[in-house]
Design a protein around this motif. Structure first.
Motif, PDB file in Angstrom:
ATOM      1  N   LEU A 143      -3.960  13.232 -10.174  1.00 10.11           N
ATOM      2  CA  LEU A 143      -2.761  12.745  -9.485  1.00 10.11           C
ATOM      3  C   LEU A 143      -3.019  11.329  -8.985  1.00 10.11           C
ATOM      4  O   LEU A 143      -4.162  10.971  -8.681  1.00 10.11           O
ATOM      5  CB  LEU A 143      -2.399  13.632  -8.291  1.00 10.11           C
ATOM      6  CG  LEU A 143      -1.731  14.984  -8.556  1.00 10.11           C
ATOM      7  CD1 LEU A 143      -1.570  15.742  -7.247  1.00 10.11           C
ATOM      8  CD2 LEU A 143      -0.375  14.782  -9.214  1.00 10.11           C
ATOM      9  N   ARG A 144      -1.960  10.560  -8.866  1.00 13.75           N
ATOM     10  CA  ARG A 144      -2.080   9.214  -8.330  1.00 13.75           C
ATOM     11  C   ARG A 144      -1.134   9.040  -7.145  1.00 13.75           C
ATOM     12  O   ARG A 144      -0.124   9.740  -7.041  1.00 13.75           O
ATOM     13  CB  ARG A 144      -1.765   8.163  -9.402  1.00 13.75           C
ATOM     14  CG  ARG A 144      -2.727   8.216 -10.585  1.00 13.75           C
ATOM     15  CD  ARG A 144      -2.482   7.070 -11.561  1.00 13.75           C
ATOM     16  NE  ARG A 144      -3.354   7.178 -12.718  1.00 13.75           N
ATOM     17  CZ  ARG A 144      -4.611   6.766 -12.753  1.00 13.75           C
ATOM     18  NH1 ARG A 144      -5.136   6.201 -11.672  1.00 13.75           N
ATOM     19  NH2 ARG A 144      -5.344   6.904 -13.847  1.00 13.75           N
ATOM     20  N   VAL A 145      -1.484   8.102  -6.268  1.00 18.07           N
ATOM     21  CA  VAL A 145      -0.622   7.767  -5.137  1.00 18.07           C
ATOM     22  C   VAL A 145       0.373   6.714  -5.605  1.00 18.07           C
ATOM     23  O   VAL A 145      -0.001   5.601  -5.983  1.00 18.07           O
ATOM     24  CB  VAL A 145      -1.448   7.239  -3.949  1.00 18.07           C
ATOM     25  CG1 VAL A 145      -0.530   6.823  -2.809  1.00 18.07           C
ATOM     26  CG2 VAL A 145      -2.431   8.311  -3.467  1.00 18.07           C
ATOM     27  N   ALA A 146       1.657   7.077  -5.592  1.00 15.28           N
ATOM     28  CA  ALA A 146       2.700   6.159  -6.047  1.00 15.28           C
ATOM     29  C   ALA A 146       3.111   5.182  -4.964  1.00 15.28           C
ATOM     30  O   ALA A 146       3.495   4.043  -5.249  1.00 15.28           O
ATOM     31  CB  ALA A 146       3.924   6.953  -6.520  1.00 15.28           C
ATOM     32  N   ALA A 147       3.025   5.612  -3.699  1.00 14.30           N
ATOM     33  CA  ALA A 147       3.411   4.741  -2.581  1.00 14.30           C
ATOM     34  C   ALA A 147       2.739   5.251  -1.315  1.00 14.30           C
ATOM     35  O   ALA A 147       2.441   6.447  -1.182  1.00 14.30           O
ATOM     36  CB  ALA A 147       4.925   4.709  -2.410  1.00 14.30           C
ATOM     37  N   LEU A 148       2.501   4.322  -0.386  1.00 10.33           N
ATOM     38  CA  LEU A 148       1.887   4.689   0.898  1.00 10.33           C
ATOM     39  C   LEU A 148       2.708   4.062   2.009  1.00 10.33           C
ATOM     40  O   LEU A 148       2.982   2.856   1.993  1.00 10.33           O
ATOM     41  CB  LEU A 148       0.439   4.197   0.944  1.00 10.33           C
ATOM     42  CG  LEU A 148      -0.410   4.607   2.157  1.00 10.33           C
ATOM     43  CD1 LEU A 148      -1.887   4.716   1.766  1.00 10.33           C
ATOM     44  CD2 LEU A 148      -0.272   3.599   3.304  1.00 10.33           C
TER      45      LEU A 148
END
Length: 398
Positions: A143-148
């Motif tokens: 999984l990847r972080v799309a926004a923080l």
């Protein structure tokens, strides 16, 4: 309930943790395991990574682990699982190509079984993954972080599967390599490329590592035993155009070129694995916000001279784990970030300055070059200075 309905229910579920760690490489996993060892519940820690565990474990790269890093891995039960596959470094031979003077560091001066170790990246990941699994750490991959989104009461990380992960603190532990990163506050392109491979020699010296400074940059040979006997992990730093030439050479021509650059201390080089290359530069930014902080390569990408990058990152993880374990219940971890930045300033600063200076100076062809050989010779005869350098490489600035 159908599979589609189950998935919809999962995507609607809000994920809440104390600490979200972006990057499940050795530094990120070490942080998770160390926090759990210091009392943070494993289910309150989330590791997020874009690669599957199988992809990470199959990574064949070699990494150097200082003695202090072994102690950290031991602390979370990760060392026993990889001890048999790690090759111990008993001696480190440092020299300057074309100049008199050299220095030798030996484990016997420090009363240790090794100055450090050479291990396969995948073996380190595997051992730390098992430690995290035993601790009950949540692992979200691939999984990847799309926004923080950082807020006053925490951090919200939007994942690329549609879920939102809510955390008190977010840690960036995914650094990548120089050339693929955004430019940081302190950045410098060394105009060098590292050519990496595994090589065999006709007269290997077991457990001795070599750091050989050439006109283009350092050439390191790290002992790494394999199925074919004594081998070396090669890190050869050269100009980018020279790196491409070395990649294009046939095996025999490459081995001859390596022998000309290194010399005859190991006889002749007889075998080379598949080669790869990556650009070298300094990219460092120690800044943090109220609820986010970077560690390891994400905070400081270094030149590989002296093999300090991963070891510095593991020390980042150890300090941050200790501080977070203390402050999560008191102030949601906010005080830990400020304390961490102050606590790591000296060690980070000294290692960055030392590796930056070596990378620049030893590749310079100026009139001071003969003095560097004399400095190495002096270092070899002045035991306190030699021991201080070795302890710095093993433990950092304490």
């Amino acid at each position: 309930m159908t599979d589609d309905v189950k998935m919809d229910a999962q995507l609607d579920k809000r994920l809440d943790v104390d600490v979200a760690i972006c990057g499940a490489g050795p530094v990120g996993m070490a942080l998770a395991a160390l926090m759990a060892a210091r009392g943070v519940a494993g289910e309150r820690i989330a590791l997020i990574d874009g690669k599957s565990l199988g992809q990470a474990i199959s990574d064949p790269r070699s990494i150097a682990l200082a003695w202090g890093s072994r102690l950290l891995l031991q602390d979370v039960g990760a060392w026993p699982g990889m001890a048999s596959s790690a090759t111990a470094i008993h001696e480190i031979h440092v020299s300057r190509r074309g100049h008199l003077g050299r220095s030798m560091m030996d484990r016997s001066e420090h009363g240790l079984e090794a100055l450090g170790y050479v291990a396969r990246y995948g073996d380190v990941v595997d051992a730390l993954s098992r430690a995290c699994e035993r601790a009950g750490v949540q692992v979200l991959r691939p999984l990847r972080v799309a926004a923080l989104d950082e807020r006053t009461d925490g951090v919200v990380l939007q994942l690329d599967d549609g879920r939102a992960l809510h955390a008190k603190v977010a840690v960036q532990a995914e650094g990548g390599v120089f050339g693929e990163q955004a430019t940081a506050a302190r950045s410098h392109d060394y105009g060098q490329t590292a050519v990496i491979a595994r090589v065999s020699a006709s007269a290997p010296i077991p457990h001795r590592a070599f750091e050989r400074f050439t006109d283009e940059g350092p050439l390191a040979l790290l002992p790494q035993d394999g199925a074919d006997g004594h081998q070396y992990a090669l890190v050869w730093c050269v100009r980018p155009e020279r790196a491409q030439q070395l990649l294009d050479l046939g095996a025999d021509d490459f081995l001859r070129a390596l022998g000309q650059a290194f010399g005859e201390r190991l006889g002749s080089f007889t075998r080379v694995s598949e080669r790869a290359a990556f650009p070298l530069g300094l990219n460092a930014d120690p800044r943090a916000t109220a609820r986010t902080v970077a560690i390891g390569n994400a905070a400081q990408t270094l030149h590989p001279v002296a093999g300090q990058g991963l070891n510095l990152g593991l020390r980042d993880a150890a300090v941050l784990a200790r501080l977070l374990a203390r402050s999560l219940t008191d102030d949601d971890g906010q005080s830990a970030i400020a304390q961490f930045t102050a606590a790591r300033e000296r060690d980070r600063g000294m290692v960055i300055r030392a590796t930056d200076t070596m990378a620049r100076v030893f590749a310079d062809k100026g009139p001071l070059q003969p003095l560097f050989g004399l400095a190495l010779a002096a270092l070899d005869t002045v035991k306190p200075a030699r021991m201080l350098l070795a302890e710095f490489m093993m433990f950092g600035r304490r």
